[in-house]
Design a protein around this motif. Sequence first.
Motif, PDB file in Angstrom:
ATOM      1  N   CYS A 121       0.855  -1.191   0.000  1.00  0.00           N
ATOM      2  CA  CYS A 121       0.000   0.000   0.000  1.00  0.00           C
ATOM      3  C   CYS A 121       0.885   1.234   0.000  1.00  0.00           C
ATOM      4  CB  CYS A 121      -0.904   0.003   1.230  1.00  0.00           C
ATOM      5  SG  CYS A 121      -1.948   1.481   1.353  1.00  0.00           S
ATOM      6  N   PHE A 123       1.006   5.500   0.321  1.00  0.00           N
ATOM      7  CA  PHE A 123       0.271   6.637   0.856  1.00  0.00           C
ATOM      8  C   PHE A 123       0.792   7.930   0.241  1.00  0.00           C
ATOM      9  CE2 PHE A 123       0.251   3.510   4.410  1.00  0.00           C
ATOM     10  CZ  PHE A 123      -1.105   3.238   4.407  1.00  0.00           C
ATOM     11  N   LYS A 124      -0.103   8.904   0.119  1.00  0.00           N
ATOM     12  CA  LYS A 124       0.276  10.214  -0.429  1.00  0.00           C
ATOM     13  C   LYS A 124       0.484  11.236   0.676  1.00  0.00           C
ATOM     14  CE  LYS A 124      -3.455  10.161  -2.921  1.00  0.00           C
ATOM     15  NZ  LYS A 124      -4.558  10.533  -3.829  1.00  0.00           N
ATOM     16  N   THR A 133       1.246   7.969   8.436  1.00  0.00           N
ATOM     17  CA  THR A 133       0.784   6.886   7.564  1.00  0.00           C
ATOM     18  C   THR A 133       1.798   5.746   7.501  1.00  0.00           C
ATOM     19  OG1 THR A 133       1.625   8.122   5.656  1.00  0.00           O
ATOM     20  CG2 THR A 133      -0.726   8.336   6.154  1.00  0.00           C
ATOM     21  N   ASP A 161      -6.169   8.298   1.615  1.00  0.00           N
ATOM     22  CA  ASP A 161      -5.352   7.569   2.583  1.00  0.00           C
ATOM     23  C   ASP A 161      -6.129   7.162   3.832  1.00  0.00           C
ATOM     24  OD1 ASP A 161      -3.185   7.654   0.912  1.00  0.00           O
ATOM     25  OD2 ASP A 161      -2.168   9.292   1.956  1.00  0.00           O
ATOM     26  N   LYS A 164      -7.927   4.060   2.879  1.00  0.00           N
ATOM     27  CA  LYS A 164      -7.007   2.927   2.724  1.00  0.00           C
ATOM     28  C   LYS A 164      -6.688   2.293   4.077  1.00  0.00           C
ATOM     29  CE  LYS A 164      -4.547   4.876  -1.272  1.00  0.00           C
ATOM     30  NZ  LYS A 164      -3.222   5.415  -1.708  1.00  0.00           N
TER      31      LYS A 164
END
Length: 197
Positions: A121, A123-124, A133, A161, A164
């Motif tokens: 995964c 994350f931004k 995150t 995010d 997610k």
Amino acid sequence: MEKRVSEKIRNTKETKIKVKIDLDGSGKSNICTGIGFFDHMLDLFAFHSKCDLQVKADGDLNVCDHHTIEDIGITLGLAVKEALSDKVGINRYGTFHVPMDETLAFASLDISNRPYLVFDCDFKREKVGEMSTEMTEEFFRSFAFNAGITLHLKVLYGSNDHHKIEALFKAFGHAFKEAKHVNEENGLPSTKGTLNL
């Protein structure tokens, strides 16, 4: 059936952690880590796994959230391992997909005493609320390796995010619920004759 309950305390110079888990609860939780979004994630895990979970943490959040989240993962993993005891009758395996708006997350696990984590995964954002995150992966790693669980987590697609991370915790909870479930017909679900070596 014996009660599958464990209470663990971990005290270091960085954190003081207390965890109590009942694997055969109803999903009740009392979580206080000092990291609001992480509290929410542990609430979700308890609810969807149908474990009763208590977590109290006093960590060096003035430094960052790393030590607190990692040490909770360690302590929770050790509590889960103890509560599972000899593992007789458990399903052992659990797999679940969770959709959350535009996101689809997947969790699959094996209560095998073969600790491993595959985490897929990206994350931004740096943080969701006060939770970094990057600590999502660190939590699951410390949990899996201390619980003795093989854990695969993946976000198949998604852009938010928050969604997610939340979908991963929900999928993890459901997969764990399936794997910890006891069915007497299972016996000890291993051709080795043990899941503790």
